[in-house]
Design a protein around this motif. Structure first.
Motif, PDB file in Angstrom:
ATOM      1  N   GLU A 203      -7.070  10.218  11.050  1.00 22.75           N
ATOM      2  CA  GLU A 203      -6.349   9.873   9.819  1.00 22.75           C
ATOM      3  C   GLU A 203      -4.847   9.777  10.085  1.00 22.75           C
ATOM      4  OE1 GLU A 203      -6.760  10.799   5.150  1.00 22.75           O
ATOM      5  OE2 GLU A 203      -6.581  12.584   6.410  1.00 22.75           O
ATOM      6  N   LYS A 207      -2.531   6.472   9.350  1.00 21.89           N
ATOM      7  CA  LYS A 207      -1.350   6.514   8.482  1.00 21.89           C
ATOM      8  C   LYS A 207      -0.056   6.222   9.232  1.00 21.89           C
ATOM      9  CE  LYS A 207      -3.006   9.863   5.049  1.00 21.89           C
ATOM     10  NZ  LYS A 207      -2.782  11.212   4.466  1.00 21.89           N
ATOM     11  N   TYR A 272      -5.155   1.459   1.650  1.00 24.30           N
ATOM     12  CA  TYR A 272      -5.008   2.917   1.627  1.00 24.30           C
ATOM     13  C   TYR A 272      -3.881   3.316   2.571  1.00 24.30           C
ATOM     14  CZ  TYR A 272      -5.781   7.802   2.688  1.00 24.30           C
ATOM     15  OH  TYR A 272      -5.586   9.129   2.898  1.00 24.30           O
ATOM     16  N   CYS A 273      -3.835   2.648   3.722  1.00 25.95           N
ATOM     17  CA  CYS A 273      -2.749   2.833   4.682  1.00 25.95           C
ATOM     18  C   CYS A 273      -2.266   1.452   5.094  1.00 25.95           C
ATOM     19  CB  CYS A 273      -3.222   3.572   5.937  1.00 25.95           C
ATOM     20  SG  CYS A 273      -4.136   5.087   5.646  1.00 25.95           S
ATOM     21  N   ASP A 274      -1.017   1.364   5.427  1.00 25.99           N
ATOM     22  CA  ASP A 274      -0.445   0.098   5.888  1.00 25.99           C
ATOM     23  C   ASP A 274      -0.785  -0.082   7.364  1.00 25.99           C
ATOM     24  OD1 ASP A 274       1.046  -2.040   6.678  1.00 25.99           O
ATOM     25  OD2 ASP A 274       2.950  -1.302   5.874  1.00 25.99           O
TER      26      ASP A 274
END
Length: 332
Positions: A203, A207, A272-274
């Motif tokens: 994760e 991120k 959700y994340c770039d």
């Protein structure tokens, strides 16, 4: 079949709930399963393990010793010594019951850290890679480095276990996995659920909190299969590396993670994340063995002796990424 799961006293309740729900979901696979969760203290001289063994009513048993402390502590040298002590106590405790219970066996979860230290070269042979005959000869106790202390403790724990098991006539098999990764096994994920080390790592990569790194990986399900097979084989006296044999480059991992973030965007119309924030460790070249070359010799022995074939870890990392997106999408 009777199983006793030993965990820290603070986790007895949650582990009991976990195993109960797992058994209920899989009752069709078991014949009158009996599973009990009991408290365990790794440095109590074997008392809690002995209490557990006494519940087996004089039958041959298999002990899977997976416990060791991993992570920063106030006194990493003391922690390392506790890891070694805990392993030695397990062997001595099993030996106490050899006469009353029959042929007991120990399956020890060691580590690639016991096989080689950072930058260490293989001992040689037909292939320039690490084998189950290699040992970490360079890691030392260092009060300023929990990582070095942990690596030393895994090496010393396994060496001590082999010495004691031979002396006390305890049948033993050791398994040396590389970095264990895998998707979550829980369905009731909340914001308070503690993620595994490998999920936190992945994760963080997604991120952009930390650089994607190349590691020698193995899927947790393959490690579990190796443990079960090692006990069933009852060979004893053997040591296995449990791992994929080559590192995946950080660039390949990063591309895969960007792809699943883009898939998520297409399906749910938001990131959700770039994915552009995902970046790689560009400095590490693999150390003593270049990235992409065979680093360990493992697959033949795993397949021949234990019937275990490690799955491609790229698939595991993708599965972890997708599961994390699903779990976070629940609002956790």
């Amino acid at each position: 079949q009777q199983v006793v799961c030993l965990v820290r006293s603070s986790r007895v309740s949650s582990e009991t709930d976990y195993w109960h729900s797992l058994i209920i979901k899989n009752l069709h696979k078991y014949n009158n399963p009996v599973l009990v969760v009991m408290p365990y203290d790794m440095i109590d001289g074997g008392v809690t393990l002995e209490n557990a063994i006494r519940t087996f009513d004089r039958r041959p048993l298999t002990v899977y010793h997976t416990a060791s402390i991993f992570g920063p502590t106030k006194d990493p040298i003391r922690t390392a010594m506790h890891n070694v002590q805990g392993t030695e106590d397990v062997v001595r405790t099993i030996a106490k019951f050899n006469e009353s219970c029959g042929s007991n066996q120990l399956v020890l979860t060691s580590s690639m850290a016991a096989v080689r230290g950072p930058g260490q070269l293989p001992t040689g042979g037909d292939r320039n890679c690490f084998t189950a005959q290699d040992w970490n000869t360079i890691s030392t106790l260092d009060a300023n480095s929990w990582g070095k202390c942990y690596q030393w403790s895994k090496m010393q724990s396994e060496r001590s276990a082999w010495e004691l098991s031979n002396k006390l006539k305890v049948t033993m098999t050791s398994l040396c996995p590389s970095l264990i990764v895998g998707p979550p096994t829980f369905s009731n994920f909340t914001k308070d659920t503690k993620l595994s080390y490998s999920l936190v790592l992945v994760e963080g990569w997604m991120k952009g909190d930390s650089p994607v790194q190349t590691r020698l990986f193995v899927d947790v399900r393959d490690v579990a299969a190796a443990h079960v097979a090692a006990a069933a084989a009852s060979r004893g006296g053997k040591r296995y590396i449990v791992s994929c044999e080559r590192r995946i480059s950080a660039q390949v991992i990063a591309t895969s993670l960007r792809n699943i973030l883009n898939e998520h965007k297409q399906q749910h119309n938001f990131y959700y994340c770039d994915p552009s924030k995902i970046y790689c460790d560009e400095k590490f070249d693999g150390g003593s063995i270049p990235i992409g070359e065979q680093e360990v010799l493992a697959s033949d022995a795993l397949k021949t002796d234990l019937g275990v074939v490690c799955r491609p870890v790229t698939e595991t990392l993708l599965e972890m990424g997708r599961e994390l997106l699903l779990l976070r999408g629940k609002g956790a």
